[in-house]
Write a protein that holds these residues in place. Structure first.
Motif, PDB file in Angstrom:
ATOM      1  N   MET A   1       0.818  -1.207   0.000  1.00 25.37           N
ATOM      2  CA  MET A   1       0.000   0.000   0.000  1.00 25.37           C
ATOM      3  C   MET A   1       0.857   1.265   0.000  1.00 25.37           C
ATOM      4  SD  MET A   1      -3.010  -1.180  -0.174  1.00 25.37           S
ATOM      5  CE  MET A   1      -3.912   0.329   0.109  1.00 25.37           C
ATOM      6  N   CYS A   2       1.991   1.206   0.691  1.00 22.02           N
ATOM      7  CA  CYS A   2       2.893   2.365   0.761  1.00 22.02           C
ATOM      8  C   CYS A   2       2.120   3.635   1.111  1.00 22.02           C
ATOM      9  CB  CYS A   2       3.635   2.549  -0.560  1.00 22.02           C
ATOM     10  SG  CYS A   2       4.694   1.177  -1.012  1.00 22.02           S
ATOM     11  N   ASN A   3       1.352   3.554   2.157  1.00 22.72           N
ATOM     12  CA  ASN A   3       0.511   4.686   2.543  1.00 22.72           C
ATOM     13  C   ASN A   3       1.275   5.618   3.480  1.00 22.72           C
ATOM     14  OD1 ASN A   3      -1.755   6.296   2.815  1.00 22.72           O
ATOM     15  ND2 ASN A   3      -2.536   5.127   4.550  1.00 22.72           N
ATOM     16  N   VAL A   4       1.279   6.904   3.178  1.00 24.58           N
ATOM     17  CA  VAL A   4       1.938   7.913   4.009  1.00 24.58           C
ATOM     18  C   VAL A   4       0.913   8.978   4.372  1.00 24.58           C
ATOM     19  CG1 VAL A   4       3.770   9.633   4.157  1.00 24.58           C
ATOM     20  CG2 VAL A   4       4.157   7.514   2.880  1.00 24.58           C
ATOM     21  N   GLN A   5       0.728   9.197   5.650  1.00 28.10           N
ATOM     22  CA  GLN A   5      -0.207  10.210   6.125  1.00 28.10           C
ATOM     23  C   GLN A   5       0.554  11.271   6.919  1.00 28.10           C
ATOM     24  OE1 GLN A   5      -3.161   8.078   8.398  1.00 28.10           O
ATOM     25  NE2 GLN A   5      -4.320   7.493   6.577  1.00 28.10           N
ATOM     26  N   GLN A   6       0.247  12.525   6.667  1.00 26.36           N
ATOM     27  CA  GLN A   6       0.916  13.622   7.359  1.00 26.36           C
ATOM     28  C   GLN A   6      -0.122  14.591   7.912  1.00 26.36           C
ATOM     29  OE1 GLN A   6       4.584  15.200   5.500  1.00 26.36           O
ATOM     30  NE2 GLN A   6       4.029  14.011   3.690  1.00 26.36           N
TER      31      GLN A   6
ATOM     32  N   SER B   1       3.012   9.295   9.339  1.00 20.26           N
ATOM     33  CA  SER B   1       2.702   7.889   9.592  1.00 20.26           C
ATOM     34  C   SER B   1       2.835   7.107   8.292  1.00 20.26           C
ATOM     35  CB  SER B   1       1.278   7.728  10.139  1.00 20.26           C
ATOM     36  OG  SER B   1       1.106   8.498  11.321  1.00 20.26           O
ATOM     37  N   VAL B   2       3.514   5.967   8.347  1.00 21.45           N
ATOM     38  CA  VAL B   2       3.659   5.112   7.165  1.00 21.45           C
ATOM     39  C   VAL B   2       2.989   3.776   7.438  1.00 21.45           C
ATOM     40  CG1 VAL B   2       5.812   6.212   6.454  1.00 21.45           C
ATOM     41  CG2 VAL B   2       5.892   4.195   7.916  1.00 21.45           C
ATOM     42  N   SER B   3       2.525   3.148   6.389  1.00 23.29           N
ATOM     43  CA  SER B   3       1.879   1.843   6.527  1.00 23.29           C
ATOM     44  C   SER B   3       2.902   0.789   6.926  1.00 23.29           C
ATOM     45  CB  SER B   3       1.191   1.459   5.216  1.00 23.29           C
ATOM     46  OG  SER B   3       2.076   1.593   4.122  1.00 23.29           O
ATOM     47  N   LEU B   4       2.420  -0.346   7.401  1.00 20.81           N
ATOM     48  CA  LEU B   4       3.280  -1.386   7.956  1.00 20.81           C
ATOM     49  C   LEU B   4       4.304  -1.874   6.947  1.00 20.81           C
ATOM     50  CD1 LEU B   4       3.824  -3.093  10.458  1.00 20.81           C
ATOM     51  CD2 LEU B   4       2.195  -4.791   9.567  1.00 20.81           C
ATOM     52  N   ASP B   5       3.943  -1.905   5.658  1.00 19.75           N
ATOM     53  CA  ASP B   5       4.876  -2.424   4.660  1.00 19.75           C
ATOM     54  C   ASP B   5       6.091  -1.508   4.479  1.00 19.75           C
ATOM     55  OD1 ASP B   5       3.562  -0.349   3.436  1.00 19.75           O
ATOM     56  OD2 ASP B   5       2.419  -1.619   2.073  1.00 19.75           O
ATOM     57  N   CYS B   6       5.999  -0.266   4.960  1.00 18.96           N
ATOM     58  CA  CYS B   6       7.110   0.679   4.848  1.00 18.96           C
ATOM     59  C   CYS B   6       7.880   0.840   6.146  1.00 18.96           C
ATOM     60  CB  CYS B   6       6.597   2.047   4.405  1.00 18.96           C
ATOM     61  SG  CYS B   6       6.052   2.129   2.682  1.00 18.96           S
ATOM     62  N   LYS B   7       7.570   0.058   7.135  1.00 18.36           N
ATOM     63  CA  LYS B   7       8.209   0.204   8.443  1.00 18.36           C
ATOM     64  C   LYS B   7       9.729   0.115   8.303  1.00 18.36           C
ATOM     65  CE  LYS B   7       8.266  -1.706  13.145  1.00 18.36           C
ATOM     66  NZ  LYS B   7       8.101  -0.390  13.756  1.00 18.36           N
ATOM     67  N   GLY B   8      10.423   1.107   8.897  1.00 14.68           N
ATOM     68  CA  GLY B   8      11.872   1.129   8.850  1.00 14.68           C
ATOM     69  C   GLY B   8      12.462   1.877   7.675  1.00 14.68           C
ATOM     70  N   LEU B   9      11.618   2.247   6.715  1.00 16.35           N
ATOM     71  CA  LEU B   9      12.086   2.989   5.543  1.00 16.35           C
ATOM     72  C   LEU B   9      11.760   4.472   5.705  1.00 16.35           C
ATOM     73  CD1 LEU B   9      10.950   0.679   2.592  1.00 16.35           C
ATOM     74  CD2 LEU B   9      13.282   0.987   3.444  1.00 16.35           C
ATOM     75  N   PRO B  10      12.549   5.352   5.090  1.00 16.58           N
ATOM     76  CA  PRO B  10      12.193   6.777   5.125  1.00 16.58           C
ATOM     77  C   PRO B  10      10.827   7.003   4.486  1.00 16.58           C
ATOM     78  CG  PRO B  10      14.450   6.468   4.345  1.00 16.58           C
ATOM     79  CD  PRO B  10      13.825   5.115   4.400  1.00 16.58           C
ATOM     80  N   ALA B  11      10.058   7.917   5.035  1.00 11.43           N
ATOM     81  CA  ALA B  11       8.709   8.173   4.524  1.00 11.43           C
ATOM     82  C   ALA B  11       8.741   8.624   3.067  1.00 11.43           C
ATOM     83  CB  ALA B  11       8.024   9.222   5.387  1.00 11.43           C
ATOM     84  N   ASN B  12       9.773   9.401   2.687  1.00 11.04           N
ATOM     85  CA  ASN B  12       9.851   9.860   1.304  1.00 11.04           C
ATOM     86  C   ASN B  12      10.052   8.696   0.341  1.00 11.04           C
ATOM     87  OD1 ASN B  12       9.658  12.347   2.471  1.00 11.04           O
ATOM     88  ND2 ASN B  12      11.692  13.058   1.901  1.00 11.04           N
ATOM     89  N   VAL B  13      10.803   7.678   0.769  1.00 14.51           N
ATOM     90  CA  VAL B  13      10.996   6.487  -0.059  1.00 14.51           C
ATOM     91  C   VAL B  13       9.688   5.722  -0.176  1.00 14.51           C
ATOM     92  CG1 VAL B  13      12.195   4.264  -0.211  1.00 14.51           C
ATOM     93  CG2 VAL B  13      13.443   6.306   0.489  1.00 14.51           C
ATOM     94  N   CYS B  14       8.984   5.617   0.931  1.00 15.70           N
ATOM     95  CA  CYS B  14       7.686   4.935   0.935  1.00 15.70           C
ATOM     96  C   CYS B  14       6.718   5.617  -0.025  1.00 15.70           C
ATOM     97  CB  CYS B  14       7.115   4.941   2.353  1.00 15.70           C
ATOM     98  SG  CYS B  14       5.519   4.120   2.527  1.00 15.70           S
TER      99      CYS B  14
END
Length: 513
Positions: free
Chosen positions: A51-56, A211-224
């Protein structure tokens, strides 16, 4: 618990109706293994796997959280002046948080006179990063958290708190432009040091969470976010998590380097639909091979829309030495013509330590080549051929480039290249043809200028001054021009000084009289 389906359901067809806890466990386990394998392959069925969801969100006030980096803007000098902060708005601060893995909150001081107080005590307890020698002043060597100011504060010898030009001293306020990167437990509902309302202000603090979705955990939000916008988010995430895509040490480098270029370009590889080119792209960036120029340098020249797939195919065909040449052709105005040229034009690549234009070499690593330079500049097919012929002599490269820059018409470019061929400049230091087409040349005097350059009696060192004899800003009449041209034909240590500057002007005025 039933030991078998038959014992639980003796009167039923157990193959159709009986499901035991054991069989449910096996089904669940097998489904999980299949799903994990699917994700490992980077597959994204309907893009639902990643999903690569990023919420700000942004709030007024100062968020309470663990400090990862106290002052992101003072780690490296990027501002227009040391007195001005490198990070000047909340959006830029949020972007820096998005660069750093595990950063999910940020706070920015937007008040010109500084925010709140307590800076002095903090700075005393958490000293600035050292500055001095190249290695000492390099914050890349710092471990997280970086709780002190970086070396780039103003003044450099101050503690980093708000500085006043009026008093030439720092106060107890936190400095304007301070961008603090943090980590909070619950980014959906972070606590604040003070709760601003209608009757109170936030004292200049602006904060936000990511906030990033679980699949992006540990990665920079911009990469996600980049992976989520790609054609294949699963493949992008797999690339971003590859060991070769990580900084080997010191996560602070994400801030210093404005991100991780390997992770940031994973999305570009994920957008390639051809499997062969997709794999080739990953091989290039994860292996840090010369062909990675096709990805990292995709916007380097910007003459046309970059074709990364074509560039990668070119490097596969021509080899790593051609990476820069392939990249330049892939974003040229006429890519097909440019790629064809690479197959036939005798490019002379410079070796380590060689200077372009000398040692009979033409092309530096990641540099443009005659193929794309001529393809971009030539105003006709015939001029394109002239341009390539011009570049065959390394001594003429400067003039070849300048002739291509003539913006008027194809006939002018053709005449310029013809001048270069006739003059046969003996060194890359000499030039003169292209200057005859400059906008400051007197109308109608370009032929006279070219005649001066092409004349074998004009010394090579004087040919660059021919256009000055017909410089419209000097308002020289015909007699003066002739005297100027004749002066250039004489042997002088400095033709510019002897024929055109103050000493030479007196001679020209006498000739005009």
């Amino acid at each position: 618990m039933c030991s078998s389906c038959e014992s639980c359901c003796p009167t039923m067809n157990w193959l159709k109706l009986c499901i035991t806890a054991r069989s449910l466990q096996l089904v669940w386990r097998h489904s999980l293994l299949i799903w994990v394998a699917w994700l490992a392959l980077g597959a994204t069925p309907g893009h639902s796997a990643a999903m690569c969801n990023v919420q700000q969100k942004t709030v007024q006030g100062n968020i309470i959280g663990d400090v990862l980096v106290l002052s992101a803007g003072s780690l490296a000098y990027e501002g227009p002046h040391p007195a001005e902060p490198a990070i000047t708005n909340a959006a830029a601060c949020a972007h820096h948080c998005g660069l750093l893995p595990d950063c999910n909150a940020w706070t920015f001081c937007s008040k010109r006179s500084g925010c709140s107080n307590g800076c002095s005590a903090w700075a005393k307890q958490h000293p600035k990063l050292p500055q001095g020698g190249p290695e000492e002043r390099n914050p890349i060597q710092a471990d997280l958290p970086v709780t002190g100011f970086g070396p780039w504060t103003f003044p450099h010898n101050a503690n980093g708190c708000q500085y006043s030009f009026d008093t030439d001293s720092t106060s107890d306020a936190w400095p304007y432009g301070l961008c603090t990167l943090k980590r909070v437990r619950n980014p959906q509902s972070p606590p604040l040091y003070s709760q601003p309302n209608a009757s109170t202000s936030s004292d200049g603090w602006v904060s936000g969470t990511i906030s990033v979705s679980l699949d992006c955990k540990g990665l920079p939000a911009n990469v996600c976010k980049g992976c989520g916008a790609s054609n294949n988010p699963g493949a992008c995430l797999k690339c971003a998590r590859d060991p070769a895509a990580q900084f080997s040490k010191k996560p602070i480098r994400y801030i210093i380097n404005s991100g991780n270029k390997v992770q940031d370009t994973c999305a570009i590889c994920a957008n390639l639909t051809d499997t062969t080119q997709h794999n080739r792209c990953l091989e290039c960036i994860l292996g840090n091979k010369p062909c990675s120029t096709c990805v990292y340098g995709a916007q380097m020249w910007g003459y046309g829309k970059p074709n990364i797939a074509a560039c990668l195919a070119c490097t596969t065909k021509k080899g790593p030495m051609y990476a820069g040449a392939c990249n330049a052709c892939a974003q040229s105005k006429e890519p097909d013509r440019c790629f064809t040229c690479l197959d036939t034009f005798p490019l002379k690549f410079c070796k380590q330590g060689e200077v372009k234009g000398t040692n009979a070499c033409q092309v530096l690593p990641n540099d443009q080549t005659p193929c794309d330079l001529c393809s971009n500049s030539a105003k006709s097919d015939d001029v394109y051929k002239q341009c390539l012929n011009c570049y065959r002599n390394p001594n003429w490269e400067q003039e070849c480039s300048s002739c291509g820059s003539i913006a008027t018409k194809a006939t002018d470019q053709a005449r310029c290249y013809d001048c270069v061929q006739k003059t046969k400049f003996s060194s890359y230091k000499y030039y003169g043809c292209s200057s005859c087409f400059a906008s400051w040349v007197l109308p109608g005097q370009t032929p006279a200028c070219l005649a001066c350059v092409e004349n074998s009696g004009t010394p090579m060192a004087a040919k660059s001054s021919c256009s000055s004899c017909v410089d419209a800003s000097q308002q020289r009449f015909n007699t003066t021009q002739a005297a100027c041209f004749n002066c250039l034909k004489t042997q002088q240590q400095d033709h510019q000084a002897a024929c055109l500057n103050e000493g030479g002007r007196k001679l020209l005025l006498l000739a005009e009289q």
